[in-house]
Scaffold this motif. Structure first.
Motif, mmCIF file in Angstrom:
data_model
loop_
_atom_site.group_PDB
_atom_site.id
_atom_site.type_symbol
_atom_site.label_atom_id
_atom_site.label_comp_id
_atom_site.label_asym_id
_atom_site.label_seq_id
_atom_site.Cartn_x
_atom_site.Cartn_y
_atom_site.Cartn_z
ATOM 1 N N VAL A 285 44.493 -1.137 -14.825
ATOM 2 C CA VAL A 285 43.853 -1.949 -15.858
ATOM 3 C C VAL A 285 42.689 -2.733 -15.258
ATOM 4 O O VAL A 285 42.607 -2.912 -14.043
ATOM 5 N N MET A 286 41.810 -3.218 -16.124
ATOM 6 C CA MET A 286 40.639 -3.972 -15.673
ATOM 7 C C MET A 286 40.700 -5.453 -16.059
ATOM 8 O O MET A 286 39.778 -6.199 -15.767
ATOM 9 N N ALA A 287 41.765 -5.870 -16.701
ATOM 10 C CA ALA A 287 41.911 -7.278 -17.083
ATOM 11 C C ALA A 287 43.367 -7.689 -16.886
ATOM 12 O O ALA A 287 44.275 -6.856 -17.026
ATOM 13 N N ASP A 288 43.577 -8.948 -16.557
ATOM 14 C CA ASP A 288 44.933 -9.476 -16.345
ATOM 15 C C ASP A 288 45.739 -8.595 -15.396
ATOM 16 O O ASP A 288 46.916 -8.297 -15.640
ATOM 17 N N VAL A 289 45.113 -8.193 -14.313
ATOM 18 C CA VAL A 289 45.731 -7.238 -13.393
ATOM 19 C C VAL A 289 47.035 -7.778 -12.821
ATOM 20 O O VAL A 289 48.075 -7.116 -12.889
ATOM 21 N N SER A 290 47.005 -8.967 -12.251
ATOM 22 C CA SER A 290 48.205 -9.513 -11.612
ATOM 23 C C SER A 290 49.357 -9.634 -12.599
ATOM 24 O O SER A 290 50.499 -9.270 -12.289
ATOM 25 N N ALA A 291 49.080 -10.139 -13.798
ATOM 26 C CA ALA A 291 50.133 -10.298 -14.810
ATOM 27 C C ALA A 291 50.668 -8.943 -15.258
ATOM 28 O O ALA A 291 51.883 -8.769 -15.427
ATOM 29 N N THR A 292 49.784 -7.971 -15.421
ATOM 30 C CA THR A 292 50.202 -6.633 -15.853
ATOM 31 C C THR A 292 51.063 -5.975 -14.782
ATOM 32 O O THR A 292 52.110 -5.385 -15.076
ATOM 33 N N TRP A 293 50.617 -6.067 -13.534
ATOM 34 C CA TRP A 293 51.395 -5.483 -12.443
ATOM 35 C C TRP A 293 52.744 -6.177 -12.296
ATOM 36 O O TRP A 293 53.760 -5.535 -12.088
ATOM 37 N N ALA A 294 52.745 -7.511 -12.396
ATOM 38 C CA ALA A 294 54.001 -8.257 -12.268
ATOM 39 C C ALA A 294 54.980 -7.851 -13.368
ATOM 40 O O ALA A 294 56.170 -7.644 -13.108
ATOM 41 N N ALA A 295 54.484 -7.716 -14.595
ATOM 42 C CA ALA A 295 55.350 -7.310 -15.702
ATOM 43 C C ALA A 295 55.937 -5.919 -15.454
ATOM 44 O O ALA A 295 57.123 -5.676 -15.703
ATOM 45 N N ALA A 296 55.118 -5.014 -14.938
ATOM 46 C CA ALA A 296 55.583 -3.649 -14.666
ATOM 47 C C ALA A 296 56.576 -3.600 -13.511
ATOM 48 O O ALA A 296 57.411 -2.700 -13.446
ATOM 49 N N ALA A 297 56.487 -4.582 -12.602
ATOM 50 C CA ALA A 297 57.356 -4.601 -11.419
ATOM 51 C C ALA A 297 58.574 -5.496 -11.598
ATOM 52 O O ALA A 297 59.328 -5.704 -10.647
ATOM 53 N N GLY A 298 58.762 -6.040 -12.793
ATOM 54 C CA GLY A 298 59.921 -6.893 -13.036
ATOM 55 C C GLY A 298 59.721 -8.333 -12.631
ATOM 56 O O GLY A 298 60.686 -9.058 -12.394
#
Length: 196
Positions: A58-71
């Motif tokens: 993704v190109m926006a909210d990367v850290s939040a998106t990755w954190a959500a995907a990683a639990g």
């Protein structure tokens, strides 16, 4: 270092690159699979081991998106730390979260995550800035006040070979631009994260 000096190198790649654009003449039906294969080819070029994850590209909210995907954020940082601990590196090279070389949001996020995962004394930030101006690459010192330059004209061929492997990102005109980079720009700048 990986190829010519026998250093054991490992890559950790967070996404499969499915969200990018495709430079292949015939197009890309499954860009994530193509980019993953390209990264595997790059790891082979550098004689490196590869851990590639499939976090959302993704190109926006990367850290939040990755954190959500990683639990969760703590879980993501722990996963990164586990991969690093398993490799037992003497040094960790990553993007400076201040600029990420090209200001790519994923590069910025990754730099921050690595800082959370390990002791900054072990981290070398890449301080090479790169810009594409009218189809011509320009490389520069992104943090001249803190970084140290290493001239790499003899190793520039690895950059071109790596870009060639990543054909979905680098077309012939971009490869020619890399090959035409002036000698004074064929440098890599680093800074120790703990000193910033």
């Amino acid at each position: 270092m990986c190829v010519e000096r026998g250093s054991q190198c490992s890559f950790l790649v967070m996404t499969r690159g499915e969200g990018g654009s495709c430079s292949l003449p015939g197009g890309c039906t499954d860009l994530g699979t193509i980019r993953e294969q390209e990264m595997r080819g790059a790891a082979t070029l550098f004689r490196a081991s590869l851990t590639i994850w499939s976090l959302p590209d993704v190109m926006a909210d990367v850290s939040a998106t990755w954190a959500a995907a990683a639990g969760g954020s703590d879980g993501l940082v722990r996963r990164i730390r586990d991969v690093i601990d398993a490799a037992q590196p003497t040094s960790i090279i990553t993007f400076d979260p201040a600029h990420g070389t090209t200001f790519h949001p994923a590069h910025l996020a990754l730099g921050e995550l690595i800082l959370e995962a390990v002791d900054p004394e072990r981290i070398l930030f890449i301080e090479t800035g790169a810009a594409l101006d009218n189809g011509v690459y320009r490389f520069f010192n992104a943090r001249p006040d803190v970084s140290r330059a290493f001239d790499v004209p003899g190793a520039w061929a690895y950059l071109i070979a790596n870009a060639s492997i990543h054909a979905s990102q680098f077309d012939e005109s971009l490869l020619l631009s890399l090959a035409a980079t002036p000698m004074e720009q064929r440098r890599v700048w680093f800074a120790t994260a703990a000193r910033l």
